[in-house]
Design an enzyme around this catalytic site. Structure first.
Site, short mmCIF file in Angstrom:
data_model
loop_
_atom_site.label_atom_id
_atom_site.label_comp_id
_atom_site.label_asym_id
_atom_site.label_seq_id
_atom_site.Cartn_x
_atom_site.Cartn_y
_atom_site.Cartn_z
N TYR A 54 0.83 -1.19 0.00
CA TYR A 54 0.00 0.00 0.00
C TYR A 54 0.88 1.25 0.00
CZ TYR A 54 -3.83 -3.11 1.49
OH TYR A 54 -4.77 -4.11 1.58
N HIS B 292 -0.68 -11.93 0.88
CA HIS B 292 -1.57 -11.03 0.13
C HIS B 292 -2.20 -11.70 -1.09
CE1 HIS B 292 -2.06 -6.39 -0.35
NE2 HIS B 292 -3.18 -7.03 -0.58
N PRO C 223 -16.52 -3.89 2.58
CA PRO C 223 -17.83 -4.40 3.00
C PRO C 223 -18.98 -3.48 2.64
CG PRO C 223 -16.69 -3.46 4.87
CD PRO C 223 -15.71 -3.45 3.74
N GLY D 46 -19.32 -2.37 -0.50
CA GLY D 46 -19.41 -2.42 -1.95
C GLY D 46 -18.65 -1.32 -2.63
N GLY E 16 -18.28 1.64 -1.71
CA GLY E 16 -19.04 2.88 -1.61
C GLY E 16 -20.41 2.82 -2.21
N GLY F 260 -24.82 4.66 -1.06
CA GLY F 260 -25.56 5.64 -1.84
C GLY F 260 -24.70 6.82 -2.24
#
Length: 303
Positions: free
Chosen positions: A58, A124, A205, A207, A209, A213
């Site tokens: 990362y 990973h 978890p 999705g 974002g 919504g």
């Protein structure tokens, strides 16, 4: 914050953790942006989060440095996970499960974290060119050397998990999982974790974002032609209204309801969303809620 156990012999950790990848990838490496990211991590601590997730890939190692600095004075209060097994190359990151890479990478990770041990060290990605037994054996040796406390796998099948587990206990498995990306549930990974006393750690978890919504499914899928999850959002809003909650909180509560061995790690760069995420641990979905949400559409796993 409610607590759940990491594996069968690991520590108690917060039921909702913090995925830290976006704290490096979405920002430049200026000190100003790092200060914002550190503030998010400290806010997570204030809200009872004790499980933090990073990786050596990362931000090219920047994320480990950032997380290590932010948690240094609180290290005894938290459980810290990092990952190994990806290296930069032409076209992006590539799997690297060679034992010599594993042995070298852990020392670099510990240096960046400013620590002498990692609580949970994941592979990973399985390297198709290296036998999993060789890679996992090298990781197990890090436990024997005291550099790592527990081992985990990412994005694996139950068969791969069983192979690794026969060599050294698998404490956790991390995969993408949400209300509309349920591949680990359908493939039996959650069942494998439950049956073998391993923790299942869903990333994305919400999705990516789309289940909040806040973004459309098209954006979440990086240009894929999938239809926006209007039905899923409608169901989430309906259930949220019953609990005086937000769609994001219900989406996380659904993930948590898949078992006491499930600990999601939503990521965010905003303290307001962080507070919303940790609040999901207080929501108890009813059987009616779960039945309604079970009818939400499922899409292919995002890669």
């Amino acid at each position: 914050m409610k607590a759940r156990r990491l594996g069968i012999q690991g520590p108690q950790i917060s039921a909702v953790g913090l995925g830290c990848a976006g704290l490096s990838w979405a920002y430049s490496e200026s000190s100003r942006d790092d200060d914002v990211s550190v503030a998010v991590i400290h806010s997570a601590l204030d809200h009872g989060v004790t499980f933090f997730d990073t990786a050596d890939s990362y931000g090219g190692g920047h994320n480990e440095e950032l997380v290590g600095r932010a948690l240094r004075r609180h290290r005894h209060e938290v459980t810290l996970a990092s990952k190994v097994g990806l290296r930069p190359g032409p076209g992006g990151l590539h799997p690297d499960g060679r034992p010599d890479h594993i042995e070298t990478a852990i020392d670099a990770t510990l240096y960046r974290l400013g620590d002498d041990v990692v609580d949970l060290y994941y592979l990973h990605q399985v390297d198709p060119d290296v036998p999993l037994a060789d890679t996992w054996g090298a990781m197990a040796s890090l436990v024997e050397k005291g550099k790592v406390r527990h081992l985990g796998l990412c994005e694996v099948t139950p068969e791969q998990a069983a192979e690794a587990h026969s060599i050294h206990p698998v404490t956790a498995i991390q995969s993408e999982f949400s209300l509309w990306t349920r591949e680990p549930l359908e493939a039996g990974v959650l069942d494998w974790c439950r049956e073998n006393d391993a923790t299942f750690v869903p990333f994305a978890p919400l999705g990516r974002g789309s289940l909040t919504g806040a973004v459309t499914a098209t954006r979440a899928l990086a240009g894929d032609a999938a239809e926006p999850p209007n039905r899923a959002l409608g169901l989430l809003r309906e259930v949220a209204g019953r609990h005086w909650a937000t769609p994001a909180q219900v989406a996380l509560a659904w993930v948590l309801a898949q078992g006491e061995h499930v600990v999601p790690i939503p990521g965010t760069k905003h303290r307001r969303y962080l507070q919303e995420n940790v609040g999901a641990a207080r929501i108890e979905l009813t059987p009616e809620d779960l039945d309604d949400l079970a009818t939400a559409p499922v899409v292919a796993t995002v890669r």
